[in-house]
Design an enzyme around this catalytic site. Structure first.
Site, PDB file in Angstrom:
ATOM      1  CD  GLU A 117      10.600  39.365  12.253  1.00 55.51           C
ATOM      2  OE1 GLU A 117      10.568  39.507  13.497  1.00 55.51           O
ATOM      3  OE2 GLU A 117      10.291  38.301  11.703  1.00 55.51           O
ATOM      4  CE1 TYR A 142      14.122  37.324  15.467  1.00 54.75           C
ATOM      5  CE2 TYR A 142      13.129  39.508  15.548  1.00 54.75           C
ATOM      6  CZ  TYR A 142      13.043  38.161  15.248  1.00 54.75           C
ATOM      7  OH  TYR A 142      11.893  37.658  14.711  1.00 54.75           O
ATOM      8  CG  ASP A 184      12.370  35.621  18.422  1.00 54.61           C
ATOM      9  OD1 ASP A 184      12.796  34.465  18.631  1.00 54.61           O
ATOM     10  OD2 ASP A 184      11.239  35.838  17.929  1.00 54.61           O
TER      11      ASP A 184
END
Length: 354
Positions: free
Chosen positions: A37, A120, A138
């Site tokens: 991520e 997020y 996101d």
């Protein structure tokens, strides 16, 4: 009925049949999800894949990341850009070692408290790796939700992100929140696309029926507003800087200097450059045997554009300012992390170094 309430079943069925096989999905440990991520912030999946594999081969867990030298970390990250992400990643790894005994925390607030981890990323880790029904919002998710609901709120604002998270929280399937999170991201990344025509006919929200858009429960499609959503405030115009990049060579090596510890490209090695000096700066104390035009190049940062003129200099001696180094081909490849801002001049370096 809130159109989002109809989303989970067709979305998860679509994801089951269409999900891309990605290494962090195949083995979604907290560490793998976290690193992926962070790498994927501002970076496309296709560009991340090779970096992720190389990174995991050398830095397989939190302990290895915490112990890695910063020089090696920057070299592994070279080309991904946004280097503060890598430094935050390592700072968080050391935080995990010190505060959690080396075990990745599973509590949302504890994950959120890690250096560089926002709402997020914490939501993605907790839902995908720990199976918790926590929203992860996101850009892809914001785009899908605002189109489904027809919401014209500005997606760049914290209030809008909080609103979308609040809408998603009650519809996350408790039996597989991780699949829901990834399905939302996947839909936005592969079907409900930005800056182009979205592929509405294959969207699970449209019942796979291009000729019957009325069967869709996507408000933007029903109202023919797909190209108008999401609403996003335009960024300020980037500042343009005219810079001269000095490619200084001596006996098959090129001169590098380290950038300041704070600011743009902090702490990375670079080819010396200045805001368009007329000649080689005298304070460097370098006597040129030759000084020739090399090429023009450009690099765009989020808020600055560098317009670069490269000058190729052959130095008369190996004397450099304090803190600078000479680097040969092997050192450029294995040791010194030169940011991709200089990709446009690298061919000139390749022609000279040994």
């Amino acid at each position: 009925m809130n159109p989002l309430e109809q989303l989970p079943i067709p979305l998860l069925e679509w994801y089951r049949d269409n999900a891309r096989s990605l290494p962090w999905r195949d083995d979604p440990t907290p560490y793998h999800v976290w690193v992926s991520e962070v790498m994927l912030q501002q970076t496309r999946v296709a560009a991340v894949l090779d970096y992720y594999r190389r990174f995991m081969a050398e830095v397989p867990d939190v302990a290895a990341l915490a112990a890695l030298s910063e020089e090696r970390l920057m070299k592994l990250w070279q080309g991904l850009g946004y280097y503060s992400r890598a430094r935050n990643l390592q700072a968080a790894a050391r935080q995990i070692m010190e505060e959690h005994g080396g075990s990745f925390p599973s509590d949302y607030q504890a994950v959120r408290a890690l250096k560089g981890v926002g709402d997020y990323t914490a939501g993605a880790i907790c839902s995908i790796a720990f199976g918790q029904p926590v929203p992860a919002v996101d850009g892809n998710v914001l785009r899908v939700v605002t189109r489904v609901t027809g919401d014209e709120g500005d997606i760049t604002t914290p209030a809008m992100k909080a609103k979308v998270a609040a809408h998603l929280a009650p519809i996350i399937p408790l039996d597989d929140p991780g699949a829901f999170t990834q399905a939302m991201m996947e839909l936005g990344a592969t079907v409900c696309l930005p800056n182009t025509v979205p592929n509405c006919p294959v969207c699970p929200l449209s019942a796979h029926c291009d000729t019957c858009p009325a069967r869709s429960f996507c408000t933007a499609r029903l109202e023919n507003r797909v190209d108008m959503l999401p609403v996003k405030t335009k960024k300020k115009a980037r500042r343009v800087e005219e810079r001269t990049v000095w490619l200084i060579f001596h006996e098959g090596r090129v001169a590098l200097r380290r950038r300041p510890a704070k600011g743009l490209l902090a702490g990375l090695w670079e080819y010396p450059n200045e805001l368009s000096p007329a000649s080689l700066p005298l304070e460097w104390g370098i006597t040129p045997l030759s000084n020739e035009y090399g090429c023009q190049a450009k690099h765009i940062f989020s808020h600055i554009e560098w317009h670069m003129t490269a000058r190729v200099v052959e130095a008369a001696a190996n004397t450099l300012p304090e803190g600078w180094v000479w680097a040969d081909r092997a050192q450029l490849r294995e040791v010194y992390a030169v940011p991709n801002a200089f990709d446009g001049v690298e061919h000139l370096v390749d022609d000279q170094v040994r």
